[in-house]
Design an enzyme around this catalytic site. Structure first.
Site, short mmCIF file in Angstrom:
data_model
loop_
_atom_site.label_atom_id
_atom_site.label_comp_id
_atom_site.label_asym_id
_atom_site.label_seq_id
_atom_site.Cartn_x
_atom_site.Cartn_y
_atom_site.Cartn_z
CB SER A 151 -15.06 -25.30 -14.66
OG SER A 151 -14.23 -24.28 -15.17
CG ASP A 275 -17.03 -17.46 -13.00
OD1 ASP A 275 -15.81 -17.29 -12.85
OD2 ASP A 275 -17.55 -18.55 -13.30
CG HIS A 304 -14.94 -20.63 -11.82
ND1 HIS A 304 -15.66 -20.65 -13.00
CD2 HIS A 304 -14.11 -21.71 -11.87
CE1 HIS A 304 -15.28 -21.67 -13.74
NE2 HIS A 304 -14.34 -22.34 -13.07
#
Length: 333
Positions: A151, A275, A304
């Site tokens: 991320s 996502d 995600h």
């Protein structure tokens, strides 16, 4: 290097974790544990170079039997994460079992780094990772470093690779669900369907931002408390605290999409089209076919930093196979 060379099977979601939202929240719901192979943990303190005196805390995992000729693998977490985040431990456990040494870095102000840091991480603090690498012993870095980012940390490692080009200590990169366009991602978090994620992440981020050790003016502390979205936070905290004239200037200077065309080391970019946090349109906007050092691995599902597949966590398999392909390439060279 191509995806075919990796021998990576297509991602197939594991029922009942179907759809981007369930893939994303699965770990929060299940709170899974990570089975760890025999290994030692050594706590390291790695100073940064900007004159603040800030020090990153990191954990060096070393397997009972280290493999020969293997690079060090550096892991960088996402927002409100730390070296102890599930995804960090899951990848570390797999790689330790294969003989890799793994460095799990707490970004500036995250986890145990908080008490020794006046400032705080953001998605573009690639210099912090360079400083961390510089602080390691030559014995650890002699065979190169593969940087894996999750991320927010994925944006950071991509930016780092673009800045160093072909000449640097990082010899390979994997990014997993990175917000490569920070402005688009921040705006997407304001969507009605993302209010849960924004509330959850913003609450945790704000708490660590003002925890003991943080050096903030009274107006900035008030701005942190008042922020109701990441749009507010970037406008009233991140940009001014890091000397940017506007959030747009901060996003332009730190979004990985502006650096990927300079990457010259083998790089695997993982993203899921469903996502809910990172808009996949930001990946469609990049002409990946013109970036020979980068292998895009885009999946229909996965959410995600989820990718909970029928055979386990797909991105963990991807990291393993990428490292194996690097080793084969280096052997042939």
């Amino acid at each position: 290097m191509t995806l075919d060379e990796l021998g990576l099977s297509p991602f197939r979601p594991r029922p009942p974790w179907l759809g981007g939202h369930l893939q994303t929240i699965r770990n929060a719901l299940m709170k899974p544990m990570v089975a760890r192979p025999p290994a030692s943990e050594t706590e390291l303190r790695l100073p940064v170079s900007d004159g603040t005196g800030d020090v990153l805390h990191a954990v060096l995992d070393q397997p009972a039997a280290a493999g020969e000729g293997l690079p060090l693998v550096l892991l960088a977490h996402g927002i409100a994460g730390s070296a102890e985040s599930f995804y960090m431990r899951a990848v570390a456990a797999r790689l330790l079992g294969l003989g890799y040494r793994v460095l799990r870095v707490n970004l500036r102000g995250a986890g145990p780094s908080r008490i020794d840091c006046k400032r705080h991480y953001h998605a573009g603090r690639s210099q912090d990772l360079r400083d961390a690498i510089d602080g390691l012993s030559p014995e650890l870095t002699a065979l190169g470093i593969v940087a894996v980012g999750f991320s927010l940390g994925g944006n950071t490692v991509l930016k780092l690779a673009g800045e160093q080009g072909a000449n640097g200590p990082v010899t390979g990169v994997v990014s997993i669900c990175a917000p490569i366009d920070l402005g688009a991602t921040t705006r997407a978090m304001n969507r009605r369907g993302n209010r849960f994620y924004q509330s959850y992440l913003l609450k945790a981020f704000k708490a660590e931002y003002v925890a003991p050790g943080a050096e903030l003016s009274a107006p900035l502390r008030a701005a942190v408390a008042a922020a109701e979205s990441f749009v507010d936070f970037d406008r009233n905290v991140t940009a001014p605290r890091n000397d940017y004239a506007s959030p747009e200037a901060f996003h332009a200077a730190n979004s990985a999409r502006h650096f990927v065309d300079r990457i010259r080391v083998p790089t695997l970019v993982i993203a899921a089209k469903d996502d809910p946090i990172i808009p996949f349109s930001t990946y469609r906007a990049v002409e990946w076919s013109k970036l020979p050092s980068i292998m895009p691995a885009f999946t229909e599902g996965g959410g995600h930093v989820g990718h909970h597949g029928r055979g386990g966590i797909w991105y963990v398999d991807a990291v393993e196979k990428f490292l194996s392909a690097l080793a084969r390439r280096d052997h042939h060279n």
